[in-house]
Design an enzyme around this catalytic site. Sequence first.
Site, PDB file in Angstrom:
ATOM      1  CB  CYS A 112       0.490  -1.689  -5.726  1.00 11.09           C
ATOM      2  SG  CYS A 112       1.582  -2.282  -4.426  1.00 11.09           S
ATOM      3  CB  CYS A 209       1.354   3.615   0.759  1.00  9.72           C
ATOM      4  SG  CYS A 209       2.145   2.823  -0.587  1.00  9.72           S
TER       5      CYS A 209
END
Length: 383
Positions: A112, A209
């Site tokens: 990410c 997440c």
Amino acid sequence: MNSLDLPKAPHETRVVVAMSGGVDSSVVAGLLKRAGYDVVGVTLQLYDHGEATHRRGACCAGQDIHDARAAAAHLGIPHYVLDYEDRFRDAVIDRFAESYLAGETPIPCVECNRSIKFRDLLGLARDLDADALATGHYVASRPLPEGGRGLYRALDPARDQSYFLYATTPEQLAYLRFPLGELPKDETRALARELGLAVAEKPDSQDICFVPQGRYSDVIARLRPDAARPGEVVDLEGRVLGRHEGIIHYTVGQRRGLKLAVGEPLYVVRLEPDSARVVVGPRSALATSRIRLGDVNWLGSQALAAVDGLPVAVRVRSTREPRPATLAFRDGALTVELATPEDGVSPGQACVIYADEGPRARVLGGGTIARVDALSARPAQAA
């Protein structure tokens, strides 16, 4: 030079702040605004996966976007929310699933940062004519004598996030700033209260997440419904000890949940996706002395080809401290020789390389673990 090592007055320096809706990035925006910088807040909407959107400690979705917007309004800075869901799914979530199906243990936070935050978002910051992109990561960067910037562990060892940022390139480091790298976490929260931010007591976000309640296999099963391929559980000699419902339910080093009655503790030593086998053995079989790296990102001052025999410290998991090792660079491949064997090292994880074991050590780079040589399992590994 201003406080960000840029040759402009603060009010002439535009800084884009990546605002996740948490306390750390909100404080970064507040500190820069208070120092007189031209601050622009940007929040990326990365996913919307039902339960993950609403759970405490999630980031980049739902309530967090609202919190980022509210923090920006309180600070009086412009704020933009950008829909990056498709990019995040392609670059991070799908790769996460593919890596698990290949018997690896991936770290999506690294990907990410590499492909979304420090590539796409950095490009956006440049499009906004910003002089720098600032984030709330706990890591430090400082100018190097030879030019450029070096990446270093944060002041607060309990919060240090350098393990997840090793893939940051020298070009990105020249543009990035990490204002919290020199602060302890409790001081960050104190600053949040001082700045009047409503998120001052908000819980920290989770590392992954998009995985509700830490159940990786649930995410894989949803993304790849045909992924749970049953197979055999075997020992190091290939003897069948039992069966399993899919290698996606196992990781290297795992002990619990094997459901084997053999009279001794057994651990997952490796996963074999082609044959759908889970290989187990005693804890001693997990000891790894040599690690071959792929997708290497090098941040050291010397050329990568010149590091053969270089003494360093390496970190094979985010929860472990750097340990002594030596680098070997031969035939275009980087290998790490550990001074003391490590347990539970798995392909797909990150191996981060530091100049030394010190608490403020410089990050020299790192790579994805492509292969491990376990001391007591080398014949089987080679087979």
